[in-house]
Motif scaffolding. Structure first.
Motif, mmCIF file in Angstrom:
data_model
loop_
_atom_site.group_PDB
_atom_site.id
_atom_site.type_symbol
_atom_site.label_atom_id
_atom_site.label_comp_id
_atom_site.label_asym_id
_atom_site.label_seq_id
_atom_site.Cartn_x
_atom_site.Cartn_y
_atom_site.Cartn_z
ATOM 1 N N GLY A 189 0.822 -1.206 0.000
ATOM 2 C CA GLY A 189 0.000 0.000 0.000
ATOM 3 C C GLY A 189 0.855 1.255 0.000
ATOM 4 N N LEU A 190 0.188 2.388 -0.016
ATOM 5 C CA LEU A 190 0.867 3.677 -0.121
ATOM 6 C C LEU A 190 1.705 3.965 1.131
ATOM 7 C CD1 LEU A 190 0.799 5.827 -2.369
ATOM 8 C CD2 LEU A 190 -0.856 7.071 -0.976
ATOM 9 N N PRO A 191 2.987 4.268 0.971
ATOM 10 C CA PRO A 191 3.837 4.547 2.140
ATOM 11 C C PRO A 191 3.359 5.758 2.945
ATOM 12 C CG PRO A 191 5.183 4.077 0.217
ATOM 13 C CD PRO A 191 3.767 4.227 -0.273
ATOM 14 N N VAL A 192 3.813 5.804 4.189
ATOM 15 C CA VAL A 192 3.609 6.937 5.083
ATOM 16 C C VAL A 192 4.799 7.877 4.899
ATOM 17 C CG1 VAL A 192 3.465 7.617 7.513
ATOM 18 C CG2 VAL A 192 2.319 5.535 6.726
ATOM 19 N N TRP A 193 4.582 9.176 5.122
ATOM 20 C CA TRP A 193 5.692 10.105 4.938
ATOM 21 C C TRP A 193 5.796 11.109 6.071
ATOM 22 C CZ3 TRP A 193 5.317 15.484 4.081
ATOM 23 C CH2 TRP A 193 4.031 15.990 3.794
ATOM 24 N N SER A 194 6.994 11.679 6.191
ATOM 25 C CA SER A 194 7.249 12.755 7.142
ATOM 26 C C SER A 194 8.140 13.787 6.467
ATOM 27 C CB SER A 194 7.939 12.229 8.391
ATOM 28 O OG SER A 194 8.311 13.298 9.244
ATOM 29 N N ARG A 195 8.088 15.009 6.968
ATOM 30 C CA ARG A 195 8.959 16.047 6.418
ATOM 31 C C ARG A 195 10.413 15.873 6.857
ATOM 32 N NH1 ARG A 195 4.418 19.600 7.333
ATOM 33 N NH2 ARG A 195 3.638 20.376 5.326
ATOM 34 N N HIS A 196 10.637 15.148 7.954
ATOM 35 C CA HIS A 196 11.996 15.075 8.479
ATOM 36 C C HIS A 196 12.360 13.668 8.924
ATOM 37 C CE1 HIS A 196 11.001 19.417 9.095
ATOM 38 N NE2 HIS A 196 12.158 19.510 8.473
ATOM 39 N N VAL A 197 13.514 13.192 8.460
ATOM 40 C CA VAL A 197 14.085 11.970 8.999
ATOM 41 C C VAL A 197 14.397 12.226 10.469
ATOM 42 C CG1 VAL A 197 16.008 10.357 8.838
ATOM 43 C CG2 VAL A 197 15.066 11.367 6.754
ATOM 44 N N GLY A 198 14.063 11.261 11.291
ATOM 45 C CA GLY A 198 14.157 11.438 12.738
ATOM 46 C C GLY A 198 12.787 11.337 13.378
ATOM 47 N N ILE A 232 9.824 8.767 3.082
ATOM 48 C CA ILE A 232 8.771 7.754 3.170
ATOM 49 C C ILE A 232 9.250 6.486 3.871
ATOM 50 C CG2 ILE A 232 7.654 8.638 1.093
ATOM 51 C CD1 ILE A 232 8.772 6.224 -0.437
ATOM 52 N N VAL A 233 8.255 5.729 4.346
ATOM 53 C CA VAL A 233 8.502 4.412 4.940
ATOM 54 C C VAL A 233 7.270 3.559 4.660
ATOM 55 C CG1 VAL A 233 7.478 4.838 7.217
ATOM 56 C CG2 VAL A 233 9.419 3.271 7.011
ATOM 57 N N GLY A 234 7.457 2.242 4.575
ATOM 58 C CA GLY A 234 6.343 1.349 4.275
ATOM 59 C C GLY A 234 5.216 1.446 5.288
ATOM 60 N N CYS A 235 3.986 1.413 4.789
ATOM 61 C CA CYS A 235 2.823 1.598 5.666
ATOM 62 C C CYS A 235 2.573 0.405 6.587
ATOM 63 C CB CYS A 235 1.572 1.891 4.832
ATOM 64 S SG CYS A 235 1.017 0.520 3.793
ATOM 65 N N ARG A 236 3.204 -0.744 6.306
ATOM 66 C CA ARG A 236 3.027 -1.922 7.159
ATOM 67 C C ARG A 236 4.250 -2.204 8.020
ATOM 68 N NH1 ARG A 236 -1.774 -2.955 8.175
ATOM 69 N NH2 ARG A 236 -1.174 -5.090 8.726
ATOM 70 N N THR A 237 5.198 -1.288 8.057
ATOM 71 C CA THR A 237 6.362 -1.463 8.923
ATOM 72 C C THR A 237 5.963 -1.214 10.369
ATOM 73 O OG1 THR A 237 6.995 0.852 8.609
ATOM 74 C CG2 THR A 237 7.976 -0.779 7.116
ATOM 75 N N PRO A 238 6.735 -1.748 11.327
ATOM 76 C CA PRO A 238 6.376 -1.555 12.743
ATOM 77 C C PRO A 238 6.233 -0.091 13.153
ATOM 78 C CG PRO A 238 7.987 -3.295 12.542
ATOM 79 C CD PRO A 238 7.863 -2.703 11.169
ATOM 80 N N SER A 239 7.117 0.778 12.679
ATOM 81 C CA SER A 239 7.034 2.178 13.098
ATOM 82 C C SER A 239 5.777 2.854 12.550
ATOM 83 C CB SER A 239 8.288 2.948 12.648
ATOM 84 O OG SER A 239 8.435 2.924 11.236
ATOM 85 N N ALA A 240 5.389 2.515 11.319
ATOM 86 C CA ALA A 240 4.180 3.099 10.753
ATOM 87 C C ALA A 240 2.938 2.565 11.456
ATOM 88 C CB ALA A 240 4.111 2.802 9.254
ATOM 89 N N LEU A 241 2.927 1.274 11.748
ATOM 90 C CA LEU A 241 1.793 0.683 12.444
ATOM 91 C C LEU A 241 1.671 1.219 13.863
ATOM 92 C CD1 LEU A 241 2.082 -3.020 11.224
ATOM 93 C CD2 LEU A 241 0.377 -1.327 10.517
ATOM 94 N N ALA A 242 2.805 1.469 14.502
ATOM 95 C CA ALA A 242 2.775 2.024 15.866
ATOM 96 C C ALA A 242 2.156 3.405 15.855
ATOM 97 C CB ALA A 242 4.191 2.073 16.443
ATOM 98 N N ARG A 243 2.481 4.225 14.849
ATOM 99 C CA ARG A 243 1.901 5.554 14.763
ATOM 100 C C ARG A 243 0.396 5.460 14.522
ATOM 101 N NH1 ARG A 243 3.774 10.650 13.586
ATOM 102 N NH2 ARG A 243 5.486 9.974 14.937
ATOM 103 N N THR A 244 -0.011 4.527 13.656
ATOM 104 C CA THR A 244 -1.440 4.334 13.382
ATOM 105 C C THR A 244 -2.190 3.917 14.639
ATOM 106 O OG1 THR A 244 -0.958 3.717 11.097
ATOM 107 C CG2 THR A 244 -3.111 3.099 11.974
ATOM 108 N N ALA A 245 -1.591 2.975 15.391
ATOM 109 C CA ALA A 245 -2.219 2.512 16.617
ATOM 110 C C ALA A 245 -2.330 3.639 17.631
ATOM 111 C CB ALA A 245 -1.428 1.343 17.204
ATOM 112 N N GLY A 246 -1.293 4.474 17.717
ATOM 113 C CA GLY A 246 -1.317 5.584 18.649
ATOM 114 C C GLY A 246 -2.366 6.609 18.265
ATOM 115 N N ALA A 247 -2.539 6.824 16.968
ATOM 116 C CA ALA A 247 -3.545 7.783 16.519
ATOM 117 C C ALA A 247 -4.934 7.278 16.802
ATOM 118 C CB ALA A 247 -3.357 8.036 15.022
#
Length: 247
Positions: A189-198, A232-247
């Motif tokens: 699926g479509l990756p998640v993105w941020s303006r800044h690495v970190g 960008i980072v994959g939408c099913r990676t642990p860090s992306a899923l953690a952000r989704t769960a937190g939201a």
């Protein structure tokens, strides 16, 4: 807008989803071929640019696309290829030590139609505003691999930095998509993105290559990404899923 988001689809570069013509520059590489496939799946006409020796890699699309062979830093090649295109997808590859990436970027900026949507690919090492915070392992690898590759005259990472500097200074309708480490595999699926690495959402540092290409094609239709440099980072990676769960 928040510091991270998911690109959203919308109208195509010419105003209607799935219409218009897109030029893929660097089309014969893995990322380029995925972009060609995504663009065709969305109903775009596709013009593909690649070096003469790589034309055979596009054989599976040969009857569906227009191929313009030549070096991507050749202004005349790019001028012919982008004529009449509503969007231009460019893989910025810093081959050699003679300004290949910056020459490619400059040719696109100079010759793409005035209202066309320009989307470029690069790595996380590019920073638009100096506010990216890189992990130690990333910084160590960059400190070793970059100079070694240039010494061997294989690639010049600084040339990609110069290419992006020129893009950032342009008033064209550009987006620079900064990719994490890449892997093969089916689309997630479509990756998640941020303006800044970190940003913690990016900490998994992994994206499927097919989804990097998907983000590039979707960026053509997302005006919120104009003058952005999303990492960008994959939408099913642990860090992306953690952000989704937190939201």
């Amino acid at each position: 807008m928040s510091d991270h988001d998911i690109a959203r689809g919308g109208a195509g570069p010419s105003g209607t989803a799935g219409t218009g013509r897109v030029c893929v520059i660097g089309a014969s590489g893995k990322l380029g071929r995925y972009m060609v496939r995504h663009a065709l799946d969305r109903g775009y006409g596709v013009t593909a640019v690649c070096r003469d020796k790589s034309v055979g890699k596009l054989e599976e699309f040969a009857d569906r696309i227009t191929i313009v062979p030549g070096d991507t830093d050749d202004p005349e090649v790019i001028r012919r290829a982008v004529a009449g295109c509503d969007g231009v997808l460019t893989v910025l590859v810093p081959w050699g030590v003679h300004g290949y990436a910056s020459g490619t970027a400059q040719a696109v900026l100079d010759h793409a139609p005035v209202d066309s949507r320009l989307v470029f690919s690069c790595g996380w090492h590019i920073s638009r505003d100096g506010r990216d915070v890189y992990p130690l392992r990333f910084r160590m690898a960059a400190a070793v691999v970059g100079p070694l590759a240039r010494l061997l005259r294989v690639v010049d990472v600084k040339d990609q930095v110069e290419a992006c500097r020129r893009i950032f200074a342009s008033d064209r309708r550009w987006t620079v998509v900064r990719g994490s480490d890449l892997e093969e595999g089916e689309s997630q699926g479509l990756p998640v993105w941020s303006r800044h690495v970190g940003d913690p959402v990016l900490s998994s540092n992994l994206t499927r290559r097919v989804d990097f290409a998907l983000f590039m094609v979707e960026a053509l239709t997302d005006d919120s990404l104009v003058h952005e440099a999303p990492a960008i980072v994959g939408c099913r990676t642990p860090s992306a899923l953690a952000r989704t769960a937190g939201a």
